[in-house]
Write an enzyme that holds these catalytic residues in place. Sequence first.
Site, PDB file in Angstrom:
ATOM      1  N   LYS A 176      36.049  25.694 -27.307  1.00 47.49           N
ATOM      2  CA  LYS A 176      36.317  24.348 -26.755  1.00 47.49           C
ATOM      3  C   LYS A 176      35.509  23.380 -27.626  1.00 47.49           C
ATOM      4  O   LYS A 176      34.311  23.202 -27.438  1.00 47.49           O
ATOM      5  CB  LYS A 176      35.900  24.362 -25.294  1.00 47.49           C
ATOM      6  CG  LYS A 176      35.587  23.105 -24.546  1.00 47.49           C
ATOM      7  CD  LYS A 176      36.346  21.884 -24.812  1.00 47.49           C
ATOM      8  CE  LYS A 176      35.624  20.683 -24.191  1.00 47.49           C
ATOM      9  NZ  LYS A 176      35.466  19.621 -25.196  1.00 47.49           N
ATOM     10  N   GLU A 251      22.161  26.124 -27.466  1.00 51.77           N
ATOM     11  CA  GLU A 251      21.571  25.374 -28.591  1.00 51.77           C
ATOM     12  C   GLU A 251      21.566  23.912 -28.182  1.00 51.77           C
ATOM     13  O   GLU A 251      22.598  23.243 -28.244  1.00 51.77           O
ATOM     14  CB  GLU A 251      22.416  25.583 -29.857  1.00 51.77           C
ATOM     15  CG  GLU A 251      22.390  26.990 -30.407  1.00 51.77           C
ATOM     16  CD  GLU A 251      21.060  27.325 -31.079  1.00 51.77           C
ATOM     17  OE1 GLU A 251      20.276  26.406 -31.380  1.00 51.77           O
ATOM     18  OE2 GLU A 251      20.811  28.519 -31.291  1.00 51.77           O
ATOM     19  N   CYS A 285      20.348  17.562 -34.181  1.00 53.80           N
ATOM     20  CA  CYS A 285      19.539  18.149 -33.108  1.00 53.80           C
ATOM     21  C   CYS A 285      18.089  18.319 -33.554  1.00 53.80           C
ATOM     22  O   CYS A 285      17.172  18.225 -32.758  1.00 53.80           O
ATOM     23  CB  CYS A 285      20.125  19.490 -32.687  1.00 53.80           C
ATOM     24  SG  CYS A 285      20.388  20.614 -34.064  1.00 53.80           S
ATOM     25  N   GLU A 386      15.358  12.631 -26.037  1.00 52.96           N
ATOM     26  CA  GLU A 386      16.177  12.678 -27.244  1.00 52.96           C
ATOM     27  C   GLU A 386      17.092  11.452 -27.314  1.00 52.96           C
ATOM     28  O   GLU A 386      17.817  11.154 -26.367  1.00 52.96           O
ATOM     29  CB  GLU A 386      17.046  13.942 -27.256  1.00 52.96           C
ATOM     30  CG  GLU A 386      17.790  14.099 -28.564  1.00 52.96           C
ATOM     31  CD  GLU A 386      18.786  15.247 -28.572  1.00 52.96           C
ATOM     32  OE1 GLU A 386      19.561  15.370 -27.598  1.00 52.96           O
ATOM     33  OE2 GLU A 386      18.794  16.022 -29.536  1.00 52.96           O
TER      34      GLU A 386
HETATM   35  P1  NAD Z   1      27.588  17.248 -24.991  1.00 50.45           P
HETATM   36  O1  NAD Z   1      26.658  18.050 -24.166  1.00 50.45           O
HETATM   37  O2  NAD Z   1      28.047  15.932 -24.479  1.00 50.45           O
HETATM   38  O3  NAD Z   1      28.926  18.075 -25.312  1.00 50.45           O
HETATM   39  C1  NAD Z   1      28.907  19.347 -25.935  1.00 50.45           C
HETATM   40  C2  NAD Z   1      30.173  20.107 -25.561  1.00 50.45           C
HETATM   41  O4  NAD Z   1      30.174  20.376 -24.161  1.00 50.45           O
HETATM   42  C3  NAD Z   1      31.464  19.317 -25.838  1.00 50.45           C
HETATM   43  O5  NAD Z   1      32.467  20.206 -26.278  1.00 50.45           O
HETATM   44  C4  NAD Z   1      31.800  18.750 -24.467  1.00 50.45           C
HETATM   45  O6  NAD Z   1      33.171  18.468 -24.306  1.00 50.45           O
HETATM   46  C5  NAD Z   1      31.366  19.893 -23.565  1.00 50.45           C
HETATM   47  N1  NAD Z   1      31.082  19.473 -22.183  1.00 50.45           N
HETATM   48  C6  NAD Z   1      30.700  18.265 -21.740  1.00 50.45           C
HETATM   49  N2  NAD Z   1      30.556  18.281 -20.391  1.00 50.45           N
HETATM   50  C7  NAD Z   1      30.836  19.535 -19.982  1.00 50.45           C
HETATM   51  C8  NAD Z   1      30.875  20.190 -18.710  1.00 50.45           C
HETATM   52  N3  NAD Z   1      30.592  19.537 -17.580  1.00 50.45           N
HETATM   53  N4  NAD Z   1      31.199  21.492 -18.674  1.00 50.45           N
HETATM   54  C9  NAD Z   1      31.462  22.174 -19.823  1.00 50.45           C
HETATM   55  N5  NAD Z   1      31.473  21.602 -21.043  1.00 50.45           N
HETATM   56  C10 NAD Z   1      31.168  20.296 -21.125  1.00 50.45           C
HETATM   57  O7  NAD Z   1      26.870  17.068 -26.412  1.00 50.45           O
HETATM   58  P2  NAD Z   1      27.374  16.241 -27.675  1.00 50.45           P
HETATM   59  O8  NAD Z   1      27.204  14.785 -27.412  1.00 50.45           O
HETATM   60  O9  NAD Z   1      28.696  16.738 -28.114  1.00 50.45           O
HETATM   61  O10 NAD Z   1      26.324  16.723 -28.777  1.00 50.45           O
HETATM   62  C11 NAD Z   1      25.077  16.126 -28.970  1.00 50.45           C
HETATM   63  C12 NAD Z   1      23.991  17.015 -28.408  1.00 50.45           C
HETATM   64  O11 NAD Z   1      24.090  18.307 -28.985  1.00 50.45           O
HETATM   65  C13 NAD Z   1      22.593  16.538 -28.741  1.00 50.45           C
HETATM   66  O12 NAD Z   1      21.801  16.648 -27.598  1.00 50.45           O
HETATM   67  C14 NAD Z   1      22.126  17.500 -29.806  1.00 50.45           C
HETATM   68  O13 NAD Z   1      20.733  17.659 -29.873  1.00 50.45           O
HETATM   69  C15 NAD Z   1      22.818  18.758 -29.404  1.00 50.45           C
HETATM   70  N6  NAD Z   1      22.947  19.664 -30.551  1.00 50.45           N
HETATM   71  C16 NAD Z   1      22.204  20.808 -30.584  1.00 50.45           C
HETATM   72  C17 NAD Z   1      22.267  21.654 -31.689  1.00 50.45           C
HETATM   73  C18 NAD Z   1      21.445  22.905 -31.790  1.00 50.45           C
HETATM   74  O14 NAD Z   1      21.768  23.764 -32.612  1.00 50.45           O
HETATM   75  N7  NAD Z   1      20.390  23.070 -31.017  1.00 50.45           N
HETATM   76  C19 NAD Z   1      23.119  21.327 -32.742  1.00 50.45           C
HETATM   77  C20 NAD Z   1      23.862  20.156 -32.661  1.00 50.45           C
HETATM   78  C21 NAD Z   1      23.784  19.342 -31.560  1.00 50.45           C
END
Ligand code: NAD
Length: 494
Positions: A176, A251, A285, A386
């Site tokens: 997804k 992650e 991240c 963050e």
């Molecule tokens: P997000 O949490 O908004 O979304 C991530 C994914 O989860 C998307 O595919 C989204 O559609 C899905 N999602 C959202 N709500 C959901 C729910 N209720 N149930 C299931 N899935 C759901 O994050 P984002 O804005 O896409 O990404 C940014 C974040 O990701 C930042 O906090 C960043 O630090 C983190 N990040 C972490 C790493 C790592 O390796 N640790 C790498 C990249 C980004």
Amino acid sequence: MENFPMFIDGAWVPPASGDAWLETVDPYRGTPWARIARGGAQDVDLAVKAASKALTRGAWPQMSATKRGHILRAIGDGIARNADRLAEIEARDNGKILSEMRGQMSSIPEYWYYDAGLADKIEGALPQVDKPDTLAMTVREPVGVVAALTSWNSPLMFVAMKCAPALAAGCTVVIKPSEFASVSTLEFCKIAKEAGLPDGVLNVVTGLGADVGAALVQHPLVDKVSFTGSDSTGRLIYKQAADSMKRVTMELGGKSPNIVFEDADLEAAAVGAVAGIFGAAGQMCTAGSRLLVQNSVRAAFTEKLIALSGAIRMGDPMASATNVGPIATPPQYQKVLDYIEIGKAEGANCILGGHPATVDGHTEGQFIAPTIFTDVTNDMRIAQEEVFGPLLSIIGFDTEEEAIEIGNDVIFGLAAGVWTGDLGRQIRVSRALRAGTIWVNTYRSYSPLMPIGGMKQSGLGREGGLAGIEDYLETKSILLSTAKGPTANPFLQQ
Ligand code: NAD
């Protein structure tokens, strides 16, 4: 505008609910450039059932691990052949500069090759158990159907970090991708199919997190959830996964300390600090968003930062002269602006930026000027939460102990940087910091051979390296009786 359907059981399918599509927007131009299917629970069900069937029946479970490795290698080759096109798609979807996405795309095949090599080196053991006439063995088996949920900032890198080890282990996957950047993941499916991946082994359902993501995480046939995204979504998913004891890899976000000691090469440290927070407009991240600088050099070091940061060229992500593109999504843009106001209200001193930037004469581009706050204390929200944007908080310290204490005084533990010329200090501080990755005299250096992941609330599990595949394997114990004659009956009186 092209419509991109979903990839389920080896076929391209529109949403089951009918003609429901989401626009995917170019953040630099502020205009939609493609449509992705708005999937729902029905599509998730189809995809998970296809993955579940492919796990236990047909070509995939019968395939030798060596052949699985060949397919993974062919996927890596396919990405390498299509790297330019895929990088352009990602830059258009998430606004990161084309040269960075090209750089990523050139390293992504290496992740596939690494796990291709591991596929037929997964071994069990023959423990010498304390039982006569018993042959005991452990075997490693795929964990099952994996739900891979990814964020928008590096879509195909996350696909590689999750799917390459999962497939090498023999799992099947439903991805997804983020609704803000799904197209490269859909294009990737063509490469996987061409490489010989059997139908149903890899599926992609697009749509909103609250619809598709939630349905996937709660589907009874999903065995494991591998998630990259924010800590708030991660917490929600972790709780939902617990209901059916699904395995999880998380992650999540960070608030990484980048620590500069007075004995460091200050020129190199300044470049590392600026690239560590303003690269990709801070949407990393591992962004070094808390810059801890020893007070004896803080004023001079801050001057270097201002000079370097002021020279950053914002602009069209596709242009070779651009260093930094726009913020990827409208909610993220607003969030960064809100944190700038929070920092000012908290009493931190904004010495650079602190406002939106008009770039190339147009205002729609979601640009924010590189922003530096000084006089930040570690209890402020801009030091603890963050932001995921170009906002740097500078915090002073006097001693090594104080630097470690401030560095660790945060709920996150994803990464940290240490800049010092003292070898003993390089090692002491690296060991004392509670973070999954420590960079010494460098920042944001990655390799497919090295695990990454978070301590504390930055996540669970590791991706990459040998540790990465462990998360996709179960260990099964098998005990065989080698005794001659009938087994002794424990219920018979002697
Ligand atoms: P997000 O949490 O908004 O979304 C991530 C994914 O989860 C998307 O595919 C989204 O559609 C899905 N999602 C959202 N709500 C959901 C729910 N209720 N149930 C299931 N899935 C759901 O994050 P984002 O804005 O896409 O990404 C940014 C974040 O990701 C930042 O906090 C960043 O630090 C983190 N990040 C972490 C790493 C790592 O390796 N640790 C790498 C990249 C980004």
